[in-house]
Scaffold this motif. Structure first.
Motif, PDB file in Angstrom:
ATOM      1  N   SER A  75       0.866  -1.179   0.000  1.00 27.30           N
ATOM      2  CA  SER A  75       0.000   0.000   0.000  1.00 27.30           C
ATOM      3  C   SER A  75       0.904   1.231   0.000  1.00 27.30           C
ATOM      4  O   SER A  75       2.071   1.154   0.389  1.00 27.30           O
ATOM      5  N   LYS A  76       0.347   2.355  -0.447  1.00 25.13           N
ATOM      6  CA  LYS A  76       1.138   3.571  -0.591  1.00 25.13           C
ATOM      7  C   LYS A  76       1.780   3.978   0.729  1.00 25.13           C
ATOM      8  O   LYS A  76       2.963   4.224   0.821  1.00 25.13           O
ATOM      9  N   LYS A  77       0.949   4.017   1.757  1.00 29.68           N
ATOM     10  CA  LYS A  77       1.379   4.504   3.056  1.00 29.68           C
ATOM     11  C   LYS A  77       2.467   3.600   3.655  1.00 29.68           C
ATOM     12  O   LYS A  77       3.488   4.085   4.131  1.00 29.68           O
ATOM     13  N   THR A  78       2.230   2.288   3.621  1.00 29.09           N
ATOM     14  CA  THR A  78       3.191   1.347   4.201  1.00 29.09           C
ATOM     15  C   THR A  78       4.528   1.404   3.469  1.00 29.09           C
ATOM     16  O   THR A  78       5.589   1.433   4.082  1.00 29.09           O
ATOM     17  N   LEU A  79       4.462   1.453   2.152  1.00 27.00           N
ATOM     18  CA  LEU A  79       5.691   1.482   1.363  1.00 27.00           C
ATOM     19  C   LEU A  79       6.474   2.767   1.623  1.00 27.00           C
ATOM     20  O   LEU A  79       7.698   2.762   1.761  1.00 27.00           O
ATOM     21  N   MET A  80       5.753   3.859   1.705  1.00 25.22           N
ATOM     22  CA  MET A  80       6.386   5.152   1.985  1.00 25.22           C
ATOM     23  C   MET A  80       7.126   5.099   3.321  1.00 25.22           C
ATOM     24  O   MET A  80       8.280   5.495   3.409  1.00 25.22           O
ATOM     25  N   GLU A  81       6.462   4.585   4.341  1.00 24.46           N
ATOM     26  CA  GLU A  81       7.079   4.521   5.671  1.00 24.46           C
ATOM     27  C   GLU A  81       8.284   3.585   5.684  1.00 24.46           C
ATOM     28  O   GLU A  81       9.289   3.863   6.325  1.00 24.46           O
ATOM     29  N   ALA A  82       8.165   2.473   4.966  1.00 23.59           N
ATOM     30  CA  ALA A  82       9.260   1.502   4.914  1.00 23.59           C
ATOM     31  C   ALA A  82      10.486   2.130   4.251  1.00 23.59           C
ATOM     32  O   ALA A  82      11.611   2.011   4.741  1.00 23.59           O
ATOM     33  N   LEU A  83      10.268   2.816   3.151  1.00 25.24           N
ATOM     34  CA  LEU A  83      11.378   3.399   2.392  1.00 25.24           C
ATOM     35  C   LEU A  83      12.141   4.455   3.193  1.00 25.24           C
ATOM     36  O   LEU A  83      13.332   4.656   2.983  1.00 25.24           O
ATOM     37  N   MET A  84      11.443   5.097   4.117  1.00 32.00           N
ATOM     38  CA  MET A  84      12.119   6.092   4.950  1.00 32.00           C
ATOM     39  C   MET A  84      13.150   5.443   5.864  1.00 32.00           C
ATOM     40  O   MET A  84      14.052   6.098   6.356  1.00 32.00           O
ATOM     41  N   GLN A  85      12.983   4.108   6.085  1.00 29.49           N
ATOM     42  CA  GLN A  85      13.908   3.410   6.992  1.00 29.49           C
ATOM     43  C   GLN A  85      14.922   2.537   6.268  1.00 29.49           C
ATOM     44  O   GLN A  85      15.747   1.896   6.899  1.00 29.49           O
ATOM     45  N   GLY A  86      14.831   2.468   4.962  1.00 29.27           N
ATOM     46  CA  GLY A  86      15.813   1.672   4.232  1.00 29.27           C
ATOM     47  C   GLY A  86      15.188   0.796   3.167  1.00 29.27           C
ATOM     48  O   GLY A  86      14.091   1.075   2.669  1.00 29.27           O
ATOM     49  N   SER A  87      15.902  -0.281   2.815  1.00 23.79           N
ATOM     50  CA  SER A  87      15.422  -1.136   1.721  1.00 23.79           C
ATOM     51  C   SER A  87      15.519  -2.620   2.077  1.00 23.79           C
ATOM     52  O   SER A  87      15.464  -3.473   1.209  1.00 23.79           O
ATOM     53  N   ARG A  88      15.671  -2.903   3.374  1.00 26.35           N
ATOM     54  CA  ARG A  88      15.774  -4.300   3.785  1.00 26.35           C
ATOM     55  C   ARG A  88      14.373  -4.860   4.021  1.00 26.35           C
ATOM     56  O   ARG A  88      13.942  -5.071   5.148  1.00 26.35           O
ATOM     57  N   PHE A  89      13.643  -5.069   2.936  1.00 25.21           N
ATOM     58  CA  PHE A  89      12.297  -5.645   3.037  1.00 25.21           C
ATOM     59  C   PHE A  89      11.862  -6.211   1.690  1.00 25.21           C
ATOM     60  O   PHE A  89      12.482  -5.949   0.658  1.00 25.21           O
ATOM     61  N   LEU A  90      10.802  -7.007   1.732  1.00 27.46           N
ATOM     62  CA  LEU A  90      10.172  -7.533   0.514  1.00 27.46           C
ATOM     63  C   LEU A  90       8.792  -6.885   0.411  1.00 27.46           C
ATOM     64  O   LEU A  90       8.301  -6.314   1.375  1.00 27.46           O
ATOM     65  N   MET A  91       8.200  -6.982  -0.779  1.00 24.65           N
ATOM     66  CA  MET A  91       6.855  -6.409  -0.975  1.00 24.65           C
ATOM     67  C   MET A  91       5.848  -7.513  -1.281  1.00 24.65           C
ATOM     68  O   MET A  91       6.185  -8.489  -1.948  1.00 24.65           O
ATOM     69  N   GLU A  92       4.616  -7.342  -0.827  1.00 27.18           N
ATOM     70  CA  GLU A  92       3.589  -8.349  -1.068  1.00 27.18           C
ATOM     71  C   GLU A  92       2.202  -7.722  -1.181  1.00 27.18           C
ATOM     72  O   GLU A  92       1.978  -6.592  -0.755  1.00 27.18           O
ATOM     73  N   THR A  93       1.287  -8.506  -1.767  1.00 27.39           N
ATOM     74  CA  THR A  93      -0.122  -8.103  -1.772  1.00 27.39           C
ATOM     75  C   THR A  93      -0.942  -8.910  -0.782  1.00 27.39           C
ATOM     76  O   THR A  93      -1.969  -8.469  -0.316  1.00 27.39           O
ATOM     77  N   ASP A  94      -0.532 -10.170  -0.511  1.00 26.61           N
ATOM     78  CA  ASP A  94      -1.382 -11.124   0.209  1.00 26.61           C
ATOM     79  C   ASP A  94      -2.691 -11.314  -0.576  1.00 26.61           C
ATOM     80  O   ASP A  94      -3.757 -11.498   0.008  1.00 26.61           O
ATOM     81  N   TYR A  95      -2.591 -11.272  -1.877  1.00 26.37           N
ATOM     82  CA  TYR A  95      -3.757 -11.504  -2.739  1.00 26.37           C
ATOM     83  C   TYR A  95      -4.363 -12.879  -2.403  1.00 26.37           C
ATOM     84  O   TYR A  95      -3.640 -13.874  -2.346  1.00 26.37           O
ATOM     85  N   ALA A 143     -10.985  -7.423  -0.410  1.00 25.05           N
ATOM     86  CA  ALA A 143     -10.623  -7.833   0.949  1.00 25.05           C
ATOM     87  C   ALA A 143      -9.134  -7.620   1.179  1.00 25.05           C
ATOM     88  O   ALA A 143      -8.689  -7.388   2.293  1.00 25.05           O
ATOM     89  N   VAL A 144      -8.373  -7.721   0.117  1.00 25.32           N
ATOM     90  CA  VAL A 144      -6.926  -7.492   0.195  1.00 25.32           C
ATOM     91  C   VAL A 144      -6.531  -6.713  -1.051  1.00 25.32           C
ATOM     92  O   VAL A 144      -7.367  -6.403  -1.891  1.00 25.32           O
ATOM     93  N   LEU A 145      -5.240  -6.444  -1.190  1.00 23.59           N
ATOM     94  CA  LEU A 145      -4.775  -5.752  -2.387  1.00 23.59           C
ATOM     95  C   LEU A 145      -4.947  -6.657  -3.610  1.00 23.59           C
ATOM     96  O   LEU A 145      -4.841  -7.877  -3.515  1.00 23.59           O
ATOM     97  N   GLY A 146      -5.184  -6.060  -4.758  1.00 26.18           N
ATOM     98  CA  GLY A 146      -5.366  -6.808  -5.989  1.00 26.18           C
ATOM     99  C   GLY A 146      -4.048  -7.341  -6.538  1.00 26.18           C
ATOM    100  O   GLY A 146      -2.969  -6.935  -6.089  1.00 26.18           O
ATOM    101  N   PRO A 147      -4.124  -8.250  -7.524  1.00 23.62           N
ATOM    102  CA  PRO A 147      -2.928  -8.916  -8.046  1.00 23.62           C
ATOM    103  C   PRO A 147      -1.922  -7.983  -8.739  1.00 23.62           C
ATOM    104  O   PRO A 147      -0.757  -8.321  -8.873  1.00 23.62           O
ATOM    105  N   LYS A 148      -2.386  -6.801  -9.154  1.00 21.12           N
ATOM    106  CA  LYS A 148      -1.483  -5.897  -9.896  1.00 21.12           C
ATOM    107  C   LYS A 148      -0.707  -4.947  -8.992  1.00 21.12           C
ATOM    108  O   LYS A 148       0.127  -4.179  -9.473  1.00 21.12           O
ATOM    109  N   THR A 149      -1.025  -4.968  -7.692  1.00 27.33           N
ATOM    110  CA  THR A 149      -0.553  -3.875  -6.832  1.00 27.33           C
ATOM    111  C   THR A 149       0.968  -3.735  -6.719  1.00 27.33           C
ATOM    112  O   THR A 149       1.480  -2.617  -6.747  1.00 27.33           O
ATOM    113  N   VAL A 150       1.694  -4.857  -6.570  1.00 29.00           N
ATOM    114  CA  VAL A 150       3.157  -4.722  -6.383  1.00 29.00           C
ATOM    115  C   VAL A 150       3.825  -4.069  -7.604  1.00 29.00           C
ATOM    116  O   VAL A 150       4.549  -3.086  -7.455  1.00 29.00           O
TER     117      VAL A 150
END
Ligand SMILES: [Zn+2]
Length: 281
Positions: free
Chosen positions: A209-229, A238-245
């Motif tokens: 999500s926009k907000k989560t990714l923004m906050e994560a990037l402020m702290q670095g790049s040691r993470f993975l991204m997911e939708t939990d589609y 109910a969750v992010l769609g398949p195109k989100t990442v």
């Protein structure tokens, strides 16, 4: 450009299955970690180890099909979902359930040894209220799964109740107790506590999500991204769609909110470190 979604489910009965994968691809996605759902979702009873084992084999077939019939490269992650254990424990008793789930987790480990799967997951503890006994047993099973992953030198994906700094500190103790390497424990659906996770030897997989990714990037790049589609037509949104990442990654690049090096770290270097997979092959 390589774009990897670390936590994506497919459901050939209730969902879009290949169509969802194609949507991911059309948006710019290239690689997918496809996570086992539940035995029940795959049409098995989920009352004994054998059911989970059959469901894991079924899951491998779904991943094979994606690799054969779409341009996306998919990897399998197999385990027993914590909710499956809770269901079984309530239905058939704690000891019985523990025993069956342990056997099933050993099968997941075997698949990792054979490189048919790249991680054990999602395992962990339920995100809803359960009895003290079931809670304790869930933690025991989580530790057991982590020790199996350690033996096979594969990663483990954890499903838990919602997380905060204190929970990360507790999990860090478990990681150290089991002795599994710090970047092999992936916290799925992680809040963007990137620094805390690193201190505790946990690898965060954050929601795209926009907000989560923004906050994560402020702290670095040691993470993975997911939708939990979840690929369930009855629960759209109910969750992010398949195109989100891919969509989010490309938009962030375009808007200058993420640079090329960071995108490469998240989508290529981090998966390589965690799972030992080379997405540039
Ligand atoms: Zn999931």
């Amino acid at each position: 450009m390589i774009i990897f979604d670390n936590h994506f489910h497919v459901d050939p009965f209730k969902g879009l299955f290949l169509e969802a994968v194609k949507q991911f691809h059309r948006a710019g996605g290239t690689h997918l970690n496809v996570i086992y759902k539940t035995a029940h979702d795959y049409g098995f009873a989920g009352v004994k180890a054998e059911d989970f084992i059959k469901a894991m084999d079924f899951h491998l077939e779904l991943v094979k099909k994606i690799n054969k019939e779409s341009p996306v490269k998919a990897f399998a992650v197999v385990g027993v979902h914590p909710a499956e254990f809770v269901y079984l424990a309530e239905k058939k008793g704690l000891e019985y359930a523990k025993n069956e789930v342990m056997k099933a987790l050993e099968y997941a480990q075997k698949l990792c040894f054979e490189r048919k799967a790249i991680a054990i997951g999602e395992i962990g503890r339920p995100h809803y209220e359960v009895s003290e006994e079931i809670w304790e047993a869930s933690i025991e099973l989580m530790k057991y799964g982590m020790s199996l992953a350690k033996e096979a030198d594969c990663a483990v994906q954890l499903h838990t109740e919602s997380f905060n700094e204190k929970k990360f500190r507790e999990l860090g103790q478990i990681v150290r107790e089991v002795g599994i390497r710090p970047y092999k424990v992936v916290k799925h659906y992680s809040p963007p506590l990137i620094k805390v996770a690193e201190e505790e030897g946990v690898f965060p997989s954050i929601l795209a999500s926009k907000k989560t990714l923004m906050e994560a990037l402020m702290q670095g790049s040691r993470f993975l991204m997911e939708t939990d589609y979840i690929d369930d037509r009855r629960r759209p949104g109910a969750v992010l769609g398949p195109k989100t990442v891919p969509k989010r990654t490309l938009a962030f690049l375009q808007q200058g909110l993420m640079n090329e090096d960071t995108a490469y770290k998240i989508h290529v270097e981090n998966p390589k470190k965690v799972y030992g997979i080379d997405l540039e092959e």
